[in-house]
Write a protein that holds these residues in place. Sequence first.
Motif, PDB file in Angstrom:
ATOM      1  N   LEU A 112       0.829  -1.208   0.000  1.00 29.69           N
ATOM      2  CA  LEU A 112       0.000   0.000   0.000  1.00 29.69           C
ATOM      3  C   LEU A 112       0.862   1.257   0.000  1.00 29.69           C
ATOM      4  N   SER A 113       2.015   1.179   0.614  1.00 26.41           N
ATOM      5  CA  SER A 113       2.896   2.346   0.726  1.00 26.41           C
ATOM      6  C   SER A 113       3.556   2.723  -0.603  1.00 26.41           C
ATOM      7  N   ASP A 114       3.382   1.919  -1.621  1.00 28.66           N
ATOM      8  CA  ASP A 114       3.904   2.258  -2.946  1.00 28.66           C
ATOM      9  C   ASP A 114       2.933   3.118  -3.740  1.00 28.66           C
ATOM     10  N   THR A 115       1.773   3.389  -3.178  1.00 28.10           N
ATOM     11  CA  THR A 115       0.827   4.303  -3.816  1.00 28.10           C
ATOM     12  C   THR A 115       1.467   5.682  -3.908  1.00 28.10           C
ATOM     13  N   ALA A 116       1.631   6.160  -5.138  1.00 24.65           N
ATOM     14  CA  ALA A 116       2.369   7.405  -5.360  1.00 24.65           C
ATOM     15  C   ALA A 116       2.254   7.770  -6.839  1.00 24.65           C
ATOM     16  N   VAL A 117       2.824   8.901  -7.191  1.00 25.11           N
ATOM     17  CA  VAL A 117       2.953   9.287  -8.594  1.00 25.11           C
ATOM     18  C   VAL A 117       4.391   9.021  -9.014  1.00 25.11           C
ATOM     19  N   TYR A 118       4.544   8.400 -10.175  1.00 19.47           N
ATOM     20  CA  TYR A 118       5.870   8.029 -10.674  1.00 19.47           C
ATOM     21  C   TYR A 118       6.148   8.806 -11.957  1.00 19.47           C
ATOM     22  N   ASP A 147      19.820  23.011 -19.725  1.00 17.59           N
ATOM     23  CA  ASP A 147      19.841  22.749 -18.297  1.00 17.59           C
ATOM     24  C   ASP A 147      18.442  22.647 -17.694  1.00 17.59           C
ATOM     25  N   LYS A 148      17.418  22.822 -18.499  1.00 18.62           N
ATOM     26  CA  LYS A 148      16.067  22.683 -17.972  1.00 18.62           C
ATOM     27  C   LYS A 148      15.766  21.219 -17.707  1.00 18.62           C
ATOM     28  N   ILE A 149      15.094  20.950 -16.613  1.00 15.78           N
ATOM     29  CA  ILE A 149      14.644  19.590 -16.321  1.00 15.78           C
ATOM     30  C   ILE A 149      13.134  19.641 -16.243  1.00 15.78           C
ATOM     31  N   ILE A 150      12.501  19.064 -17.259  1.00 14.00           N
ATOM     32  CA  ILE A 150      11.055  19.180 -17.412  1.00 14.00           C
ATOM     33  C   ILE A 150      10.371  17.876 -17.001  1.00 14.00           C
ATOM     34  N   PHE A 151       9.367  17.987 -16.135  1.00 12.36           N
ATOM     35  CA  PHE A 151       8.569  16.841 -15.715  1.00 12.36           C
ATOM     36  C   PHE A 151       7.291  16.772 -16.531  1.00 12.36           C
ATOM     37  N   GLY A 152       6.823  15.558 -16.797  1.00 11.33           N
ATOM     38  CA  GLY A 152       5.497  15.361 -17.361  1.00 11.33           C
ATOM     39  C   GLY A 152       4.494  15.231 -16.223  1.00 11.33           C
ATOM     40  N   LYS A 153       3.337  14.654 -16.517  1.00 10.00           N
ATOM     41  CA  LYS A 153       2.300  14.524 -15.493  1.00 10.00           C
ATOM     42  C   LYS A 153       2.465  13.272 -14.650  1.00 10.00           C
ATOM     43  N   GLY A 154       3.314  12.363 -15.078  1.00 12.67           N
ATOM     44  CA  GLY A 154       3.571  11.171 -14.285  1.00 12.67           C
ATOM     45  C   GLY A 154       2.457  10.143 -14.365  1.00 12.67           C
ATOM     46  N   THR A 155       2.680   9.013 -13.695  1.00 11.36           N
ATOM     47  CA  THR A 155       1.701   7.938 -13.591  1.00 11.36           C
ATOM     48  C   THR A 155       1.263   7.813 -12.143  1.00 11.36           C
ATOM     49  N   ARG A 156      -0.037   7.943 -11.939  1.00 12.02           N
ATOM     50  CA  ARG A 156      -0.576   7.814 -10.578  1.00 12.02           C
ATOM     51  C   ARG A 156      -0.853   6.343 -10.315  1.00 12.02           C
ATOM     52  N   LEU A 157      -0.064   5.735  -9.455  1.00  9.81           N
ATOM     53  CA  LEU A 157      -0.211   4.324  -9.110  1.00  9.81           C
ATOM     54  C   LEU A 157      -0.990   4.181  -7.821  1.00  9.81           C
ATOM     55  N   HIS A 158      -2.054   3.397  -7.895  1.00  8.67           N
ATOM     56  CA  HIS A 158      -2.893   3.160  -6.725  1.00  8.67           C
ATOM     57  C   HIS A 158      -2.856   1.681  -6.384  1.00  8.67           C
ATOM     58  N   ILE A 159      -2.356   1.371  -5.197  1.00  4.97           N
ATOM     59  CA  ILE A 159      -2.268  -0.022  -4.758  1.00  4.97           C
ATOM     60  C   ILE A 159      -3.476  -0.341  -3.879  1.00  4.97           C
ATOM     61  N   LEU A 160      -4.150  -1.407  -4.227  1.00  4.09           N
ATOM     62  CA  LEU A 160      -5.350  -1.826  -3.512  1.00  4.09           C
ATOM     63  C   LEU A 160      -5.036  -2.990  -2.581  1.00  4.09           C
ATOM     64  N   PRO A 161      -5.752  -3.071  -1.445  1.00  2.00           N
ATOM     65  CA  PRO A 161      -5.488  -4.174  -0.499  1.00  2.00           C
ATOM     66  C   PRO A 161      -6.024  -5.508  -1.000  1.00  2.00           C
TER      67      PRO A 161
END
Lengths: 111, 116
Positions: free
Chosen positions: A80-86, A97-111
Amino acid sequence: LAKTTQPISMDSYEGQEVNITCSHNNIATNDYITWYQQFPSQGPRFIIQGYKTKVTNEVASLFIPADRKSSTLSLPRVSLSDTAVYYCLVALGGRDDKIIFGKGTRLHILP
Amino acid sequence: NAGVTQTPKFRVLKTGQSMTLLCAQDMNHEYMYWYRQDPGMGLRLIHYSVGEGTTAKGEVPDGYNVSRLKKQNFLLGLESAAPSQTSVYFCASSNSGHHSYNSPLHFGNGTRLTVT
């Protein structure tokens, strides 16, 4: 600027292996691929980085095929603690030198 | 070794007010960055610095100014705050700006700013 594309969200269950794939079709020869993890109300933190083939550390593995146009972050036996945005980032190879982020992947871990 | 420290953690401003967000790092990093993060969005780069005395614009620089008078500090200023600047602001630093091998970004825990 190497643009990355990754799924917006993913769900998985505790104990499973999770693979998040990132596409980076115009990656340059000297670019590195780096993944970050962000928990709610915290800044992102570095997980893993690689250039080619496979990299493994205590948190994750990173698989990069020979053409380097994509990469896959693998999280073994998630909890469950791995629930995060990657976030997948491709280094800019010294061109900028710019470091640009995208929107990421929202990972939801279910019990 | 505190890493990257952001001050303040929370702030509420009225439209038109000004404020400065402070970022301090104790890792002797050359490069520092300011990002903003809105709900459901990724991080967007506001300004960055490649060394003491230098600054440069990122993706969304309008309405913000920055200064890097000392290597360890990177200040983000809002001269006249607007509701559109309500966001969480993150500061980061790294040893190498172009994300070279083994030189990842180190982030602070953010400043939550609300402009009413």
